[in-house]
Scaffold this motif. Structure first.
Motif, PDB file in Angstrom:
ATOM      1  N   GLU A   1       0.832  -1.207   0.000  1.00  0.00           N
ATOM      2  CA  GLU A   1       0.000   0.000   0.000  1.00  0.00           C
ATOM      3  C   GLU A   1       0.865   1.255   0.000  1.00  0.00           C
ATOM      4  N   LEU A   2       1.900   1.277   0.839  1.00  0.00           N
ATOM      5  CA  LEU A   2       2.768   2.449   0.925  1.00  0.00           C
ATOM      6  C   LEU A   2       3.582   2.649  -0.351  1.00  0.00           C
ATOM      7  N   ALA A   3       3.919   1.564  -1.033  1.00  0.00           N
ATOM      8  CA  ALA A   3       4.668   1.671  -2.287  1.00  0.00           C
ATOM      9  C   ALA A   3       3.807   2.139  -3.442  1.00  0.00           C
ATOM     10  N   GLY A   4       2.497   2.111  -3.256  1.00  0.00           N
ATOM     11  CA  GLY A   4       1.593   2.570  -4.313  1.00  0.00           C
ATOM     12  C   GLY A   4       1.742   1.748  -5.575  1.00  0.00           C
ATOM     13  N   ASP A   5       1.799   2.436  -6.706  1.00  0.00           N
ATOM     14  CA  ASP A   5       1.895   1.743  -7.995  1.00  0.00           C
ATOM     15  C   ASP A   5       3.334   1.484  -8.424  1.00  0.00           C
ATOM     16  N   GLY A   6       4.303   1.958  -7.640  1.00  0.00           N
ATOM     17  CA  GLY A   6       5.699   1.768  -8.017  1.00  0.00           C
ATOM     18  C   GLY A   6       6.169   0.349  -7.799  1.00  0.00           C
ATOM     19  N   PRO A   7       7.281  -0.028  -8.427  1.00  0.00           N
ATOM     20  CA  PRO A   7       7.846  -1.360  -8.191  1.00  0.00           C
ATOM     21  C   PRO A   7       8.319  -1.483  -6.744  1.00  0.00           C
ATOM     22  N   LEU A   8       8.247  -2.688  -6.213  1.00  0.00           N
ATOM     23  CA  LEU A   8       8.594  -2.945  -4.819  1.00  0.00           C
ATOM     24  C   LEU A   8       9.514  -4.155  -4.734  1.00  0.00           C
ATOM     25  N   ALA A   9      10.624  -3.998  -4.019  1.00  0.00           N
ATOM     26  CA  ALA A   9      11.545  -5.108  -3.762  1.00  0.00           C
ATOM     27  C   ALA A   9      11.562  -5.368  -2.265  1.00  0.00           C
ATOM     28  N   VAL A  10      11.440  -6.636  -1.875  1.00  0.00           N
ATOM     29  CA  VAL A  10      11.384  -7.005  -0.459  1.00  0.00           C
ATOM     30  C   VAL A  10      12.449  -8.065  -0.189  1.00  0.00           C
ATOM     31  N   TRP A  11      13.349  -7.767   0.766  1.00  0.00           N
ATOM     32  CA  TRP A  11      14.387  -8.716   1.138  1.00  0.00           C
ATOM     33  C   TRP A  11      13.891  -9.680   2.204  1.00  0.00           C
ATOM     34  N   ALA A  12      14.193 -10.959   2.037  1.00  0.00           N
ATOM     35  CA  ALA A  12      13.926 -11.994   3.034  1.00  0.00           C
ATOM     36  C   ALA A  12      15.266 -12.585   3.430  1.00  0.00           C
ATOM     37  N   HIS A  13      15.689 -12.347   4.660  1.00  0.00           N
ATOM     38  CA  HIS A  13      17.013 -12.772   5.100  1.00  0.00           C
ATOM     39  C   HIS A  13      16.968 -14.179   5.689  1.00  0.00           C
ATOM     40  N   GLY A  14      17.878 -15.019   5.186  1.00  0.00           N
ATOM     41  CA  GLY A  14      17.951 -16.387   5.669  1.00  0.00           C
ATOM     42  C   GLY A  14      17.007 -17.342   4.969  1.00  0.00           C
ATOM     43  N   GLU A  15      16.146 -16.824   4.089  1.00  0.00           N
ATOM     44  CA  GLU A  15      15.169 -17.650   3.373  1.00  0.00           C
ATOM     45  C   GLU A  15      14.484 -18.619   4.344  1.00  0.00           C
ATOM     46  N   LEU A  16      13.930 -18.048   5.418  1.00  0.00           N
ATOM     47  CA  LEU A  16      13.272 -18.844   6.441  1.00  0.00           C
ATOM     48  C   LEU A  16      11.963 -19.435   5.920  1.00  0.00           C
ATOM     49  N   PRO A  17      11.493 -20.549   6.513  1.00  0.00           N
ATOM     50  CA  PRO A  17      10.194 -21.101   6.112  1.00  0.00           C
ATOM     51  C   PRO A  17       9.118 -20.034   6.271  1.00  0.00           C
ATOM     52  N   GLY A  18       8.297 -19.899   5.291  1.00  0.00           N
ATOM     53  CA  GLY A  18       7.239 -18.898   5.336  1.00  0.00           C
ATOM     54  C   GLY A  18       7.517 -17.710   4.452  1.00  0.00           C
ATOM     55  N   SER A  19       8.786 -17.338   4.262  1.00  0.00           N
ATOM     56  CA  SER A  19       9.080 -16.176   3.423  1.00  0.00           C
ATOM     57  C   SER A  19       8.763 -16.459   1.958  1.00  0.00           C
ATOM     58  N   ALA A  20       9.196 -17.638   1.474  1.00  0.00           N
ATOM     59  CA  ALA A  20       8.878 -18.005   0.097  1.00  0.00           C
ATOM     60  C   ALA A  20       7.377 -18.206  -0.070  1.00  0.00           C
TER      61      ALA A  20
END
Length: 308
Positions: free
Chosen positions: A97-116
């Protein structure tokens, strides 16, 4: 859910408590170093700290910043004792919502169960994979006095003197890197103020001219993580290793690597880590030949710009 230009006071305390709780539970820092620095010290204009409280503690936290290319970059964490209750989904919805219509990149550190699971459910795609590689420092080590060109000298970083020269070479060496290449004077000085900063482990290679002028060619900035941060014992890091494009071919990268590893070994450390992009196959292969092995993975998920 509070959206703040900057977390301060009690909000900052709660967010930091959450970060530490997640790090202890997961064995990996839930935020990048840059996101943690921006949480503690504030970041560029337009950034946001998002905090969701629950029964006197932070249940979830997110850091959202502009990425410099018209899009947004976010990292978020849910308290280990409050997971699987929809908070991750709620935080993902909020940063979208805060990113609006712009592209959004989200980092997931450690690739923990649930992030994928969360990223896939929201239609995000894997955009980048950052490998953490580690190597033992015990046993025979690199040469502490490698061969250098006759006109090149390596000496420790001088706070208050070498900042601008280092920033210029760093920007040139990492022009292709979206985070490292954009480091500013403030970014550098924030790190110099950190407890871990040690100029003795920040090695700079200078070319000395006959007229007395000096040109910075490259550097190896090492870091020591204290016990309990990334392992039970202190761990060294190849923090930033870069050579100016004009100095390629002088084998400075190998020499600076050896000098940095020798410094870390002199500190009595048993292990060293580094980060490298998975798709940089040449670098990954080089590190594997040097004795590093894959240890952990960070994944950047991407949501493209929305069409109006």
């Amino acid at each position: 859910m509070n959206v703040l230009p900057r977390a301060e006071g009690r909000s900052l305390e709660l967010a930091l408590e959450l970060v530490e709780a997640a790090a202890r539970a997961d064995g990996v820092r839930p935020l990048s170093e840059e996101a943690e620095l921006r949480l503690r010290h504030g970041g560029p204009d337009g950034g946001r700290d998002v905090l969701f409280g629950h029964e006197g503690r932070a249940a979830a936290y997110a850091r959202l910043d502009r990425d410099g290319d018209g899009g947004w970059q976010a990292e978020f964490v849910v308290h280990p004792q409050l997971r699987r209750r929809g908070l991750g989904r709620a935080m993902a919805e909020k940063v979208e919502e805060l990113a609006g219509d712009g592209p959004l990149a989200v980092w997931a550190h450690g690739e923990l169960p649930g992030s994928a699971e969360l990223g896939t459910a929201r239609g995000w795609t894997r955009a980048r994979t950052l490998l953490q590689m580690r190597m033992p420092l015990a046993g025979p080590g690199p040469h502490a006095d490698p061969e250098l060109p006759a006109d090149v000298v390596v000496r420790p970083f001088r706070p208050g003197v070498d900042e601008e020269a280092w920033l210029a070479v760093n920007a040139a060496a990492f022009a292709h890197h979206p985070e490292q290449g954009g480091m500013t004077r403030r970014d550098l000085e924030l790190r110099e103020a950190e407890e871990w900063f040690d100029p003795a482990g920040f090695l700079l290679a200078w070319r000395l001219a006959d007229d007395g002028t000096e040109t910075l060619l490259g550097s190896h900035w090492t870091k020591v993580h204290p016990a309990g941060e990334v392992a039970d014992e202190p761990v060294g890091e190849v923090y930033v290793l870069g050579v100016a494009p004009a100095a390629q071919g002088l084998r400075l990268g190998r020499a600076l690597t050896d000098l940095g590893l020798a410094h870390l070994r002199s500190r009595g450390l048993a292990e060293v880590l580094l980060y490298v992009e998975e798709d940089n196959t040449a670098a990954v292969a080089l590190y594997e030949r040097s004795g590093f092995s894959r240890y952990a993975v960070d994944v950047q998920w991407h949501r493209p710009a929305r069409r109006s």
